[in-house]
Motif scaffolding. Structure first.
Motif, PDB file in Angstrom:
ATOM      1  N   LYS A 101      43.254  20.790  20.825  1.00 38.96           N
ATOM      2  CA  LYS A 101      43.144  19.351  20.507  1.00 38.96           C
ATOM      3  C   LYS A 101      43.430  19.097  19.033  1.00 38.96           C
ATOM      4  O   LYS A 101      44.229  18.240  18.680  1.00 38.96           O
ATOM      5  CB  LYS A 101      41.714  18.849  20.790  1.00 38.96           C
ATOM      6  N   GLN A 102      42.758  19.879  18.188  1.00 38.64           N
ATOM      7  CA  GLN A 102      42.944  19.710  16.735  1.00 38.64           C
ATOM      8  C   GLN A 102      44.387  19.923  16.339  1.00 38.64           C
ATOM      9  O   GLN A 102      44.908  19.242  15.460  1.00 38.64           O
ATOM     10  CB  GLN A 102      42.136  20.743  15.958  1.00 38.64           C
ATOM     11  N   LEU A 104      46.989  19.353  17.974  1.00 41.00           N
ATOM     12  CA  LEU A 104      47.860  18.253  18.373  1.00 41.00           C
ATOM     13  C   LEU A 104      47.712  17.035  17.459  1.00 41.00           C
ATOM     14  O   LEU A 104      48.657  16.280  17.242  1.00 41.00           O
ATOM     15  CB  LEU A 104      47.487  17.860  19.809  1.00 41.00           C
ATOM     16  N   GLU A 105      46.523  16.847  16.915  1.00 41.78           N
ATOM     17  CA  GLU A 105      46.181  15.629  16.185  1.00 41.78           C
ATOM     18  C   GLU A 105      47.200  15.171  15.142  1.00 41.78           C
ATOM     19  O   GLU A 105      47.629  14.010  15.169  1.00 41.78           O
ATOM     20  CB  GLU A 105      44.786  15.751  15.554  1.00 41.78           C
ATOM     21  N   PRO A 106      47.629  16.064  14.220  1.00 43.24           N
ATOM     22  CA  PRO A 106      48.524  15.590  13.147  1.00 43.24           C
ATOM     23  C   PRO A 106      49.871  15.047  13.659  1.00 43.24           C
ATOM     24  O   PRO A 106      50.532  14.279  12.953  1.00 43.24           O
ATOM     25  CB  PRO A 106      48.764  16.838  12.302  1.00 43.24           C
ATOM     26  N   SER A 107      50.290  15.412  14.861  1.00 44.33           N
ATOM     27  CA  SER A 107      51.595  14.971  15.360  1.00 44.33           C
ATOM     28  C   SER A 107      51.533  13.621  16.060  1.00 44.33           C
ATOM     29  O   SER A 107      52.544  13.114  16.518  1.00 44.33           O
ATOM     30  CB  SER A 107      52.158  15.990  16.353  1.00 44.33           C
ATOM     31  N   LEU A 108      50.320  13.064  16.150  1.00 41.30           N
ATOM     32  CA  LEU A 108      50.186  11.796  16.865  1.00 41.30           C
ATOM     33  C   LEU A 108      50.498  10.621  15.943  1.00 41.30           C
ATOM     34  O   LEU A 108      50.101  10.612  14.774  1.00 41.30           O
ATOM     35  CB  LEU A 108      48.761  11.651  17.413  1.00 41.30           C
ATOM     36  N   ASP A 114      50.809   7.633  22.477  1.00 40.39           N
ATOM     37  CA  ASP A 114      50.270   8.875  21.913  1.00 40.39           C
ATOM     38  C   ASP A 114      48.770   8.987  22.142  1.00 40.39           C
ATOM     39  O   ASP A 114      48.242  10.059  22.445  1.00 40.39           O
ATOM     40  CB  ASP A 114      50.565   8.949  20.410  1.00 40.39           C
ATOM     41  N   ILE A 115      48.094   7.855  21.996  1.00 39.41           N
ATOM     42  CA  ILE A 115      46.648   7.870  22.210  1.00 39.41           C
ATOM     43  C   ILE A 115      46.338   8.246  23.651  1.00 39.41           C
ATOM     44  O   ILE A 115      45.459   9.052  23.940  1.00 39.41           O
ATOM     45  CB  ILE A 115      46.029   6.496  21.847  1.00 39.41           C
ATOM     46  N   TYR A 118      46.882  11.860  24.138  1.00 40.56           N
ATOM     47  CA  TYR A 118      45.809  12.648  23.540  1.00 40.56           C
ATOM     48  C   TYR A 118      44.564  12.642  24.439  1.00 40.56           C
ATOM     49  O   TYR A 118      43.921  13.664  24.649  1.00 40.56           O
ATOM     50  CB  TYR A 118      45.450  12.106  22.155  1.00 40.56           C
ATOM     51  N   SER A 122      42.865  15.753  26.157  1.00 37.27           N
ATOM     52  CA  SER A 122      41.485  15.984  25.790  1.00 37.27           C
ATOM     53  C   SER A 122      40.610  16.163  27.036  1.00 37.27           C
ATOM     54  O   SER A 122      39.790  17.088  27.119  1.00 37.27           O
ATOM     55  CB  SER A 122      41.024  14.797  24.964  1.00 37.27           C
TER      56      SER A 122
END
Ligand code: ADP
Ligand code: MG
Lengths: 284, 138
Positions: A101-102, A104-108, A114-115, A118, A122
């Motif tokens: 999960k972490q 992936l976060e910066p690429s959103l 995207d949300i 995610y 998640s």
């Protein structure tokens, strides 16, 4: 806004950043395991997981129990079993999943798509993380019960005391499972050491109740059926008085206070049997 | 009552052989605290083992309550074994040496009565079973 069917965006994200994501995933997990697993091994594991995750999502599956995720489920069960055996904690095991999960976060971008992607990932990873916890717990239980079995065997050594004499010193509580082990061990030792005399020493047994007594009697009967003589030794005064008050009778089973007395008795019996055989020989 | 220490009753769940082991351990330590001799400790622990196992095997599980007891300056240990099982229809028969319905030695109940200083059996068909025993320090 175009409607995003299934997990399209998520599939895209995972495809576009595969190398990036896997590298960061390995780094994050590697840190949490503080070097107790080789990087090469970790990378192989996570790459396989990643591929299985992608192909599951590509098949249109979104919930962890769907057929599309069969492969990642079995990979995770395997991984959890290994972690449990290698002594990692359940948290360290589950982090292997959650860490993605972490990563992936910066690429959103913060766009609605995207949300949504995610949140989908998640939810899926939460389910898969729980699966590792379950598999981990099951493995630990297996390990513990096999250790209990080993302990059982360790705590009932049968020793050869003398030529023709084997002894088993009992320590602790004599329950049904242990009696079975003791009995099997003793009978096997009689054969292995070609012995005719068996001594069961109960110095280390804190209390003899009717269940323990019944187990002891069964063991003696089984040994006798194999042609062996049995002596019970190590009956301490408080145990003797309790046995008498309970009303237990050991019948014609010889009982001795100490192991030394029992050994002397066994050697006398061997000597006597030998003389009897000789006499019979000279009469012929 | 001022100065009177509250009597501490400890309860052990008897739902399997682990419960029997726990009961034995608790009884052993109470017997030591009450100043019972080694012989009397062993007798009480053995009686408790018999009654606890009966509670599990025949009573379908239950509990043991254990407490320190005092009478005429003597200290001792009082134990209660209680279950809500089928009860014992014929008490006289159950207390006969060698009588068993479960392939045991049939000496648990009668033996426990001999091992204890006081023995009380409260049971009946469909009423569950309550056995109380007391052992005094000499
Ligand atoms: N708590 C109980 N509930 C119902 N029946 C009991 C209970 N305790 C003992 N009994 C009955 O009394 C019999 C005698 O008990 P016991 O003397 O301990 O011998 P054993 O346990 O070897 O059968 C048992 O076989 C059983 O039928
Ligand atoms: Mg019994």
């Amino acid at each position: 806004m175009t409607e995003d069917r299934g997990a399209q965006r998520l599939v895209e994200l995972l495809a576009d950043h595969e190398d990036d994501f896997v590298t960061q995933w390995v780094a994050t997990v590697g840190e949490s395991l503080s070097g107790r697993l080789s990087n090469a091994e970790l990378e192989r594991e996570l790459r396989d997981l990643y591929a299985a995750l992608r192909s599951g999502l590509a098949s249109g599956a979104l919930a962890s129990r769907e057929d599309g995720f069969a492969e990642i489920r079995s990979l995770l069960v395997e991984l959890s079993r290994n972690r449990a055996r290698q002594g990692f904690t359940p948290t360290e095991t589950a982090i292997s999943v959650f860490a993605l999960k972490q990563v992936l976060e910066p690429s959103l971008t913060g766009s609605a798509k995207d949300i949504r992607a995610y949140l989908q990932l998640s939810r899926l990873l939460d389910e898969l993380g729980l699966l590792t916890a379950e598999a981990y717990a099951r493995t630990r239980e297996e390990i513990i019960s096999s250790q209990a079995d080993q302990l059982l065997e360790l705590s009932t050594p049968v020793v050869k005391l003398w030529d023709g004499v084997v002894a088993v010193p009992l320590v602790g509580t004599l329950d049904s499972a242990r009696t079975q082990v003791v009995m099997e061990r003793l009978l096997q030792a009689l054969i292995d050491y070609n012995s005719t005399q068996a001594i069961i020493d109960i110095t280390g047994v804190p209390a003899v109740d009717t269940q323990v007594a019944q187990h002891l009697l069964k063991t003696v009967v089984a040994a006798r059926m194999m042609g062996a003589d049995c002596v019970i030794s190590g009956i301490r005064p408080q145990i003797a008085q309790t046995i008498v008050a309970l009303g237990i009778e050991f019948g014609d089973i010889p009982t001795k206070g100490t192991l030394a007395d029992a050994l002397r008795h066994a050697l006398d019996t061997i000597e006597r049997d030998k003389r009897l055989a000789e006499n019979r020989g000279s009469l012929l | 009552m001022p100065g009177d220490t509250a009597r501490r009753t400890e309860s052990i769940e008897l739902d399997g052989s682990a419960g029997v082991v726990k009961a034995r351990q608790l009884v052993r330590s109470l017997a030591q605290e009450a100043g019972l001799s080694l012989v009397d400790q062993t007798k009480l622990v053995t009686a408790a083992s018999e009654l606890a196992r009966n509670t599990v095997v025949y009573g379908g599980g239950g509990r043991m309550e254990a407490e320190a007891a005092w009478s005429n300056g003597r200290s001792g240990v009082r134990l209660l074994f209680a279950d809500e099982g089928p009860g014992i229809p014929d008490v006289e028969l159950a207390l006969t040496d060698g009588w068993t319905t479960g392939g045991g030695m049939g000496l648990g109940l009668s033996g426990a009565r001999r091992l204890a200083d006081e023995f009380d059996l409260d049971t009946g068909e469909g009423r569950g079973t309550r056995v109380t025993i007391v052992k005094w320090a000499r």
